[in-house]
Write an enzyme that holds these catalytic residues in place. Structure first.
Site, PDB file in Angstrom:
ATOM      1  N   LYS A  49       0.812  -1.213   0.000  1.00 25.99           N
ATOM      2  CA  LYS A  49       0.000   0.000   0.000  1.00 25.99           C
ATOM      3  C   LYS A  49       0.853   1.274   0.000  1.00 25.99           C
ATOM      4  O   LYS A  49       0.392   2.333  -0.420  1.00 25.99           O
ATOM      5  CB  LYS A  49      -0.970   0.002   1.184  1.00 25.99           C
ATOM      6  CG  LYS A  49      -1.886  -1.217   1.250  1.00 25.99           C
ATOM      7  CD  LYS A  49      -2.546  -1.528  -0.071  1.00 25.99           C
ATOM      8  CE  LYS A  49      -3.489  -2.719  -0.083  1.00 25.99           C
ATOM      9  NZ  LYS A  49      -2.931  -4.008   0.326  1.00 25.99           N
ATOM     10  N   TYR A 263     -12.252 -14.490   3.142  1.00 21.76           N
ATOM     11  CA  TYR A 263     -11.228 -13.483   3.413  1.00 21.76           C
ATOM     12  C   TYR A 263     -10.721 -13.590   4.854  1.00 21.76           C
ATOM     13  O   TYR A 263     -11.525 -13.558   5.793  1.00 21.76           O
ATOM     14  CB  TYR A 263     -11.798 -12.077   3.179  1.00 21.76           C
ATOM     15  CG  TYR A 263     -10.798 -10.991   3.508  1.00 21.76           C
ATOM     16  CD1 TYR A 263      -9.864 -10.574   2.570  1.00 21.76           C
ATOM     17  CD2 TYR A 263     -10.771 -10.404   4.770  1.00 21.76           C
ATOM     18  CE1 TYR A 263      -8.932  -9.603   2.881  1.00 21.76           C
ATOM     19  CE2 TYR A 263      -9.839  -9.427   5.084  1.00 21.76           C
ATOM     20  CZ  TYR A 263      -8.926  -9.032   4.139  1.00 21.76           C
ATOM     21  OH  TYR A 263      -7.996  -8.079   4.459  1.00 21.76           O
ATOM     22  N   TYR A 289      -2.855 -12.645   2.820  1.00 24.64           N
ATOM     23  CA  TYR A 289      -2.558 -12.397   1.404  1.00 24.64           C
ATOM     24  C   TYR A 289      -1.377 -13.228   0.890  1.00 24.64           C
ATOM     25  O   TYR A 289      -1.566 -14.193   0.153  1.00 24.64           O
ATOM     26  CB  TYR A 289      -2.262 -10.906   1.178  1.00 24.64           C
ATOM     27  CG  TYR A 289      -3.402  -9.978   1.470  1.00 24.64           C
ATOM     28  CD1 TYR A 289      -4.346  -9.695   0.489  1.00 24.64           C
ATOM     29  CD2 TYR A 289      -3.546  -9.367   2.713  1.00 24.64           C
ATOM     30  CE1 TYR A 289      -5.396  -8.822   0.736  1.00 24.64           C
ATOM     31  CE2 TYR A 289      -4.599  -8.500   2.967  1.00 24.64           C
ATOM     32  CZ  TYR A 289      -5.515  -8.225   1.979  1.00 24.64           C
ATOM     33  OH  TYR A 289      -6.550  -7.376   2.225  1.00 24.64           O
TER      34      TYR A 289
HETATM   35  C1  LIG Z   1      -3.680  -5.237   0.154  1.00 22.88           C
HETATM   36  C2  LIG Z   1      -2.740  -6.374   0.121  1.00 22.88           C
HETATM   37  C3  LIG Z   1      -2.648  -7.201  -1.008  1.00 22.88           C
HETATM   38  C4  LIG Z   1      -3.556  -7.100  -2.201  1.00 22.88           C
HETATM   39  O1  LIG Z   1      -3.259  -6.014  -3.011  1.00 22.88           O
HETATM   40  P1  LIG Z   1      -4.466  -5.335  -3.827  1.00 22.88           P
HETATM   41  O2  LIG Z   1      -3.853  -4.198  -4.511  1.00 22.88           O
HETATM   42  O3  LIG Z   1      -5.465  -4.930  -2.769  1.00 22.88           O
HETATM   43  O4  LIG Z   1      -5.032  -6.340  -4.735  1.00 22.88           O
HETATM   44  C5  LIG Z   1      -1.712  -8.222  -1.012  1.00 22.88           C
HETATM   45  N1  LIG Z   1      -0.921  -8.424   0.061  1.00 22.88           N
HETATM   46  C6  LIG Z   1      -0.981  -7.653   1.153  1.00 22.88           C
HETATM   47  C7  LIG Z   1      -0.079  -7.979   2.287  1.00 22.88           C
HETATM   48  C8  LIG Z   1      -1.894  -6.603   1.233  1.00 22.88           C
HETATM   49  O5  LIG Z   1      -1.952  -5.855   2.337  1.00 22.88           O
END
Ligand SMILES: *Cc1c(COP(=O)(O)O)cnc(C)c1O
Length: 334
Positions: A49, A263, A289
């Site tokens: 991010k 999720y 993720y």
């Molecule tokens: C937000 C996030 C993602 C996914 O990325 P997007 O741009 O939202 O698809 C992947 N890994 C981590 C650790 C994240 O925080």
């Protein structure tokens, strides 16, 4: 494609390293795995991010905002990085956290990312699962405006065409890095959620005519929904940066077979992937993720689908390992 046309505040430590995962490669019997260390972007334990926030907060400052507001799950890495960026730049920050994970524990509710949000002094509101989060953002924005403030709304995950510019930048960085090191990239693999990462990568790689396929591994939605959403944002991003011809629909690939129950809900394969990566590489993934994405990558390698032994595969580590502390019980040794 010229990113300097867009407002930007430097926040990320870039270029992030591109490193071989030699031990994991050996353990799995090929292909040659590399990791792009976007977990090392530097802002409050880093993550993907931060690249997006360079452009989002850049725009917030350009339009004269005094407060940024955003939303995510309780263990949102996006909210944590947004809170840190706002604090650093003297902006107020309000975040809305959705109790999206049904069977949560006390550590999930209090440790990891949310502990850091509190440390930054961010105003936090918690709302039940299923809340209309975009509606909630607009409500908070309205309250701030009513008090004479100037809010800048960042969508969940920072995923709009402005945030996606961060991953257009990453695509450029990665191709330069691989060219310098003489590494031929056959595949890029990463976790895909709110879509900005994959959309930005697709638009950026298209703009460079790099012909490198991007393989997203989903963490929440169905394949159809995820690919549709990624495609829509990839097209909008390509148009925003002036890449003509758009993004062909069949370039958008999201494998959503590794989501499990939903999720943020742990899977056995995620626990195995996080553990294997820790024990072979001393590298920390996250439960929501990158752990599920690595679980997918490992499974596809074992099945000998998608990737061939001689391929070079770059796994983009999108960060989030601080979330491990919200899931301690899942990893506690028996
Ligand atoms: C937000 C996030 C993602 C996914 O990325 P997007 O741009 O939202 O698809 C992947 N890994 C981590 C650790 C994240 O925080």
């Amino acid at each position: 494609m010229h990113l300097s046309r867009f407002p930007r505040i430097r926040l990320a430590h870039t270029p992030t390293p591109l490193e071989p995962l030699s031990n994991l490669t050996r353990a799995l019997g090929g292909p040659q795995l590399f990791v792009k260390r976007d977990d090392c972007t530097g802002l409050a334990t880093g993550g993907n991010k931060t690249r997006k926030l360079e452009f989002l907060v850049g725009e917030a400052l350009e339009v004269g905002a005094d407060t940024v507001i955003t939303q995510g799950a309780v263990q949102s890495n996006h909210c944590r990085q947004t809170a840190a960026a706002a604090t650093k730049l003297g902006l107020k920050c309000e975040i809305i956290l959705e109790r999206r994970v049904a069977e949560s524990t006390e550590e999930y509710e209090t440790s990891g990312n949310v502990l850091l949000d509190q440390l930054f002094g961010t105003a936090i509101r918690r709302v039940p699962a299923g809340t209309d989060m975009n509606g909630a953002l607009e409500e908070v924005a309205g309250e701030i405006r009513a008090k004479g403030g100037k809010p800048y709304v960042i969508p969940g995950g920072g995923s709009n065409r402005v945030g996606a510019l961060g991953y257009v930048g990453c695509a450029i960085e990665l191709v330069h890095q691989a060219n310098e090191a003489g590494i031929r990239i056959d595949h890029v693999v990463h976790a895909t959620g709110s879509t900005g990462t994959q959309a930005g990568l697709l638009a950026g790689l298209e703009g460079m005519n790099a012909r490198i396929p991007v393989y997203g591994i989903g963490v929440n939605r169905s394949k159809e929904q995820q690919e549709g959403a990624v495609h829509e944002l990839a097209e909008a991003t390509a148009e925003y940066i002036g890449v003509s011809g758009g993004i062909e629909r069949d370039r958008v690939v999201a494998n959503c077979d590794y989501v499990g129950q939903g999720y943020g809900v742990p899977t056995e394969a995620m626990v195995e992937a996080v553990t294997l990566t820790a024990r072979h590489e001393g590298l920390l993934l996250d439960p929501v993720y990158s752990g599920k994405a690595m679980a997918g990558l490992i499974d596809l390698i074992r099945r000998r689908e998608v990737f061939s032994k001689g391929d070079n595969v770059v796994f983009i580590h999108t960060g989030g390992s601080v979330g491990l502390f919200g899931y301690g019980q899942v990893f506690a040794p028996a």
